[in-house]
Every structure is written in structure tokens, then in C-alpha cells.
Design a protein around this motif. Structure first.
Motif, PDB file in Angstrom:
ATOM      1  N   ARG A  63       0.848  -1.205   0.000  1.00  0.00           N
ATOM      2  CA  ARG A  63       0.000   0.000   0.000  1.00  0.00           C
ATOM      3  C   ARG A  63       0.881   1.253   0.000  1.00  0.00           C
ATOM      4  NH1 ARG A  63      -1.530   3.673   3.315  1.00  0.00           N
ATOM      5  NH2 ARG A  63      -0.574   2.710   5.133  1.00  0.00           N
ATOM      6  N   ARG A  64       1.939   1.239   0.833  1.00  0.00           N
ATOM      7  CA  ARG A  64       2.845   2.396   0.867  1.00  0.00           C
ATOM      8  C   ARG A  64       3.564   2.566  -0.469  1.00  0.00           C
ATOM      9  NH1 ARG A  64       6.173   0.799   5.087  1.00  0.00           N
ATOM     10  NH2 ARG A  64       4.685  -0.117   6.494  1.00  0.00           N
ATOM     11  N   GLU A  67       1.122   4.101  -2.859  1.00  0.00           N
ATOM     12  CA  GLU A  67       0.951   5.530  -2.561  1.00  0.00           C
ATOM     13  C   GLU A  67       2.154   6.328  -3.040  1.00  0.00           C
ATOM     14  OE1 GLU A  67       0.276   5.842   1.611  1.00  0.00           O
ATOM     15  OE2 GLU A  67      -1.805   5.168   1.482  1.00  0.00           O
ATOM     16  N   ALA A  68       3.354   5.780  -2.807  1.00  0.00           N
ATOM     17  CA  ALA A  68       4.569   6.482  -3.249  1.00  0.00           C
ATOM     18  C   ALA A  68       4.609   6.565  -4.770  1.00  0.00           C
ATOM     19  CB  ALA A  68       5.810   5.768  -2.716  1.00  0.00           C
ATOM     20  N   ALA A  70       2.021   6.573  -6.775  1.00  0.00           N
ATOM     21  CA  ALA A  70       1.000   7.539  -7.183  1.00  0.00           C
ATOM     22  C   ALA A  70       1.492   8.966  -6.943  1.00  0.00           C
ATOM     23  CB  ALA A  70      -0.303   7.288  -6.419  1.00  0.00           C
ATOM     24  N   ALA A  71       2.140   9.196  -5.808  1.00  0.00           N
ATOM     25  CA  ALA A  71       2.666  10.532  -5.517  1.00  0.00           C
ATOM     26  C   ALA A  71       3.752  10.903  -6.527  1.00  0.00           C
ATOM     27  CB  ALA A  71       3.221  10.589  -4.091  1.00  0.00           C
TER      28      ALA A  71
END
Length: 138
Positions: A63-64, A67-68, A70-71
């Protein structure tokens, strides 16, 4: 001292056989697998808990990572948009400068034409006012 002891081949063979025998006795002395044994159930529960915790950590790590990613993608998209906007602004500024230069060139060309026309008109006027050869000598 150890070099005084005789270390013959038969001695080494006997020691190896004794070690194998001790390992076999240790293995055979363990109780058979009994799934109803409380100690076995406890070990399996601990293993299961460790595996579930490991799976939960892996899900959290994924998940992290997502997210990274996507960022990072958002940051790259913003940088690309800013770069495109900068290129567009630069093109607009270049076009404006080119238009201003062209307008200035046209203005100068028009002024040169007016000066040339004024010179031509002045020359014509001088020719009209010039006295003919007959009028010069009267």
C-alpha cells in the motif's frame, strides 16, 4: 598435547560413527507428531500468527509503495505540466517579440518610404521652379 595422542584412521571412523549414532538417538527420542498435542497446537498458532503478521506487513508495504508510486506519478505529471506551460509561455513571448520586431520594421519601412516620397516630391518641385534656359538669361 594433542599431537601426542594417536589419531589413527580407525579412531576417526569410530568417532564419526558415535556422532551419527548420537544424532540418530536424538532424532528418534523426539515424540511423534500429534496434532492434538497442546505444545504442537501452540507452535502452530505461533507460526500462524507470525505468517499473518508477515502478510499484513507485506500488504501495508505494498500500500505504501502504491501511494509512493501515485505521488511520484502526480509529481512527474505536475512537472510535465509546468514544463509544457513554460514552453507555451516562452513561445508566446517569442511570438510577441517577433510581432513587435515586425511592427517596428514595418514602421521604419513606412518612414523610409515617406522620406523617399518627400525627396521625390521636392525634386519635382525644384524641377518645376527651375527656370528654363530662356528665362535664365533674360
Amino acid at each position: 598435547m594433542s599431537f601426542f595422542t594417536s589419531n589413527r584412521f580407525q579412531d576417526r571412523q569410530a568417532a564419526a560413527a558415535e556422532a551419527r549414532k548420537a544424532m540418530a538417538e536424538k532424532f528418534l527420542s523426539r515424540p511423534k507428531y500429534d496434532p492434538n498435542d497442546p505444545a504442537v497446537k501452540e507452535r502452530e498458532a505461533k507460526r500462524r500468527a507470525v505468517l499473518e503478521a508477515r502478510a499484513a506487513r507485506e500488504v501495508e508495504r505494498e500500500r505504501r509503495r502504491a501511494e509512493a508510486a501515485a505521488a511520484e506519478a502526480a509529481r512527474l505529471a505536475a512537472e510535465e505540466a509546468a514544463r509544457i506551460e513554460a514552453v507555451r509561455q516562452e513561445a508566446l513571448a517569442r511570438d510577441a517579440a517577433e510581432n513587435a520586431r515586425r511592427a517596428e520594421e514595418e514602421r521604419l519601412e513606412y518612414e523610409r518610404k515617406l522620406d523617399r516620397d518627400a525627396r521625390y516630391a521636392a525634386r519635382k518641385e525644384r524641377k518645376k521652379k527651375a527656370k528654363s534656359p530662356f528665362e535664365r538669361y533674360r
